[in-house]
Scaffold this motif. Structure first.
Motif, PDB file in Angstrom:
ATOM      1  N   PHE A 186       3.638  -1.562   5.832  1.00 19.47           N
ATOM      2  CA  PHE A 186       4.250  -2.723   4.912  1.00 19.47           C
ATOM      3  C   PHE A 186       4.943  -3.971   6.256  1.00 19.47           C
ATOM      4  O   PHE A 186       5.434  -3.856   6.384  1.00 19.47           O
ATOM      5  CB  PHE A 186       5.537  -1.988   4.522  1.00 19.47           C
ATOM      6  N   ALA A 209       0.797  -5.273   1.821  1.00 19.61           N
ATOM      7  CA  ALA A 209       0.545  -4.430   2.639  1.00 19.61           C
ATOM      8  C   ALA A 209      -0.401  -2.949   3.023  1.00 19.61           C
ATOM      9  O   ALA A 209      -2.080  -4.255   2.454  1.00 19.61           O
ATOM     10  CB  ALA A 209       1.912  -3.280   1.115  1.00 19.61           C
ATOM     11  N   THR A 211       5.128  -6.252  10.791  1.00 22.70           N
ATOM     12  CA  THR A 211       4.559  -4.676   9.915  1.00 22.70           C
ATOM     13  C   THR A 211       5.133  -3.249  10.600  1.00 22.70           C
ATOM     14  O   THR A 211       4.982  -3.618  11.365  1.00 22.70           O
ATOM     15  CB  THR A 211       2.991  -5.091   9.809  1.00 22.70           C
TER      16      THR A 211
END
Length: 332
Positions: free
Chosen positions: A136, A182, A124
């Motif tokens: 994200f 996300a 991430t």
């Protein structure tokens, strides 16, 4: 756009598979277990090892360069690339296991949840400042014997003198699962002084699109403590598996906080529910969540304990569900 997405996903997976090539800024080990709240059913155990790279804004270091590459490649995404934000990458390896309430029965217990083991790798990219946090990422994993969940639970139960689990021969899998995730958090209110008692209220939301689980979550977090870290939206409401890492250490060298979080999750798809077949497990679409606990930092070490509870995930079995998390972070 497609080629850029493929390149970014490839970078995530390559660096997740080869984490030892990076000089991680923070290392974290977390352990989930329902025995910490006095139960032994449903989500039974989970272990996560996570690395946080140096920030992209650092001038040197392999992990800083990697973070800069992802920051620049993903700058088209909302919240990524702002000049007043820091950026870093979390790489994590996670194993979880699900068992029925009675683990001494070898035959399938169709009136309960099936045995399931899951092992996953994820990456991430995080961007954060004083008021917002955005991430994200992508993940890939496996369900079934290859997850190692059976061996781990049997070893732990043998070492602790607990009942030997008998039903792993009926576990779900083998299947490969993966997807994208996300998250976004925002500070709503902060009062007090850093050298005295502060309190803070934040809101966070996250989404997961995956063949493992597709869901959307939102939560409200209240924190009280001294020298609160920049990270105002850790995983207190169960919103993300590694969101507690970015900005979690304060420059003061010592800090403490207590916290409570409320959240709600909408589940659009669950691998366990979809593959339960003859089992009487039927996951409901809405799950309420509550988390409370404390965090303490001393120099380069940080420890936290969180107790979590939620409404039942099984529409047929309405019992509430709970587990605890112990977490230790080390800033290199």
């Amino acid at each position: 756009m497609i080629s850029r997405y493929k390149f970014t996903l490839l970078m995530f997976l390559v660096c997740t598979l080869l984490p030892t090539s990076l000089q991680a800024e923070v290392v974290n080990l977390s352990w989930d277990n329902d025995l910490l709240t006095g139960t032994d059913r449903g989500y039974t155990n989970g272990v996560r090892l996570a690395y946080l790279t140096d920030t992209a804004e650092e001038t040197d270091g392999k992990s800083a360069r990697f973070a800069r590459i992802l920051r620049d490649e993903l700058s088209f995404l909302s919240g990524i690339g702002a000049s007043d934000s820091k950026h870093a990458v979390t790489l994590s390896l996670r194993q979880l296991m699900v068992t029925p309430e009675d683990i001494t029965v070898a035959e399938p217990q169709f009136n309960d949840i099936p045995y399931a083991g899951h092992l996953s790798l994820s990456g991430t990219l995080w961007s954060w400042c004083a008021d917002t946090m955005t991430g994200f990422g992508a993940h890939i994993g496996v369900f079934g014997p290859e997850s190692g969940a059976e061996s781990v639970q049997k070893w732990v139960h043998k070492a602790t003198g607990s009942d030997k689990p008998q039903g792993w021969g009926n576990q779900l899998g083998t299947d490969v699962v993966g997807g994208i995730q996300a998250a976004h958090g925002r500070k709503l209110l902060q009062t007090g002084q850093s050298d005295n008692i502060e309190q803070r209220v934040s809101v966070i939301g996250s989404g997961l699109l995956s063949s493992f689980r597709t869901s959307a979550k939102t939560g409200l977090i209240w924190q009280l403590g001294r020298h609160l870290p920049m990270n105002f939206a850790p995983d207190y409401a169960g919103t993300s598996s590694t969101i507690a890492l970015p900005g979690s250490f304060t420059e003061s060298g010592s800090s403490w906080s207590v916290f409570i979080g409320f959240g709600v999750e909408y589940v659009g798809y669950s691998y366990i529910d979809d593959n339960a077949d003859s089992y009487r497990f039927d996951e409901g679409p809405l799950i309420g969540q509550l988390g409370l606990g404390a965090t303490w930092q001393w120099n380069h070490l940080q420890a936290s304990v969180t107790l979590r509870a939620s409404t039942s995930e099984d529409e047929r079995h309405k019992d509430n569900f709970s587990f605890g998390t112990l977490s230790l972070s080390w800033k290199l």
